[in-house]
Design an enzyme around this catalytic site. Structure first.
Site, PDB file in Angstrom:
ATOM      1  N   TYR A 197       4.323   5.995  -2.022  1.00 32.60           N
ATOM      2  CA  TYR A 197       2.884   5.817  -2.507  1.00 32.60           C
ATOM      3  C   TYR A 197       2.554   6.555  -3.509  1.00 32.60           C
ATOM      4  CZ  TYR A 197       2.716   4.343   2.616  1.00 32.60           C
ATOM      5  OH  TYR A 197       2.924   3.766   3.725  1.00 32.60           O
ATOM      6  N   HIS A 241      -4.263   3.919  -5.050  1.00 36.52           N
ATOM      7  CA  HIS A 241      -4.850   4.616  -4.180  1.00 36.52           C
ATOM      8  C   HIS A 241      -4.396   5.995  -4.276  1.00 36.52           C
ATOM      9  CE1 HIS A 241      -7.521   3.650  -0.924  1.00 36.52           C
ATOM     10  NE2 HIS A 241      -6.847   3.504   0.045  1.00 36.52           N
ATOM     11  N   ASN A 283      -6.774   6.974   5.416  1.00 40.75           N
ATOM     12  CA  ASN A 283      -7.685   6.559   6.693  1.00 40.75           C
ATOM     13  C   ASN A 283      -7.942   7.815   7.615  1.00 40.75           C
ATOM     14  OD1 ASN A 283      -5.606   6.426   8.096  1.00 40.75           O
ATOM     15  ND2 ASN A 283      -6.066   4.181   8.703  1.00 40.75           N
ATOM     16  N   ASN A 317     -11.521   3.800   3.093  1.00 40.69           N
ATOM     17  CA  ASN A 317     -11.227   4.511   4.298  1.00 40.69           C
ATOM     18  C   ASN A 317     -11.084   5.854   4.226  1.00 40.69           C
ATOM     19  OD1 ASN A 317     -11.472   2.050   5.688  1.00 40.69           O
ATOM     20  ND2 ASN A 317      -9.251   1.580   5.282  1.00 40.69           N
ATOM     21  N   PHE A 376      -2.502  10.405   6.364  1.00 38.97           N
ATOM     22  CA  PHE A 376      -2.784   9.235   5.418  1.00 38.97           C
ATOM     23  C   PHE A 376      -4.242   9.177   5.348  1.00 38.97           C
ATOM     24  CE2 PHE A 376       1.396   8.155   6.964  1.00 38.97           C
ATOM     25  CZ  PHE A 376       2.123   7.552   5.837  1.00 38.97           C
TER      26      PHE A 376
END
Length: 196
Positions: free
Chosen positions: A18, A23, A75, A121, A73
């Site tokens: 990621y 994000h 969220n 989120n 993560f």
């Protein structure tokens, strides 16, 4: 401003898969700030509720600060943020969350206090865990997805080649905005960074 501690949290998803995603803009800005402190992130010794983060303590903008990247993560960011807030006894008005923002153009920086989560989120999780939405936000623009692309898919894609050319400069500018927020206050930082 005052002698109290600040908690500056970058939001993102952990792991190399990621690392380049839109994000993860919050992590990217925190890495710039860590570079300015001349330090590296280390696992935080408090593992309350299994809520783990990597942290770096130092001074920015003349203020004592803890930089943090949750290991959860996106969220589930709220648990680690609350754990650190409780550990360092930082009042919510001295918590700064750096995050990606779809509703402003790539590279633009906006600062605000409080407000809703706008479908983000990570912010939703932080607000729920803190039980308060009056923390400060440094919003790093990633722009809107092209065509009919789903927003959730867009933020989990890497920045484009064209964006990557400017990403380092834009992350530095967002880091400057964080320092201005800590050292000069919200209104002054907004005046300095909302024009560009």
């Amino acid at each position: 401003m005052s002698a109290g501690m600040w908690l500056v949290v970058g939001l993102g998803n952990p792991g190399p898969k990621y690392a380049g995603n839109r994000h993860n803009a919050g992590f990217m800005v925190l890495d710039v700030l860590a570079g300015r402190l001349g330090g590296t992130f280390k696992a935080h010794r408090s593992k309350m509720f299994g809520a783990r983060s990597d942290v770096l303590e130092g001074r920015l903008g003349g203020e004592r600060v803890v930089l943090a990247k949750p290991r959860s993560f996106m969220n589930e960011s709220g648990g680690p943020v609350k754990s650190l807030r409780d550990f360092y006894k930082v009042p919510v008005e001295r918590v700064v969350v750096v995050h990606d923002e779809l509703d402003i153009p790539f590279g633009a920086v906006r600062l605000k206090k409080g407000g809703g989560d706008n479908g983000h989120n990570g912010l939703r999780s932080v607000t729920r865990s803190l039980g308060d939405r009056e923390y400060l936000r440094v919003r790093f623009g990633v722009g809107r997805p092209p065509g009919r692309m789903d927003a959730a898919a867009f933020v989990l894609k890497d920045f484009s080649a064209a964006e990557r050319r400017d990403l380092g400069v834009e992350a530095e500018r967002a880091a400057d905005a964080v320092e201005a927020l800590l050292g000069d206050g919200l209104a002054a930082a907004q005046n300095a960074y909302h024009s560009g």
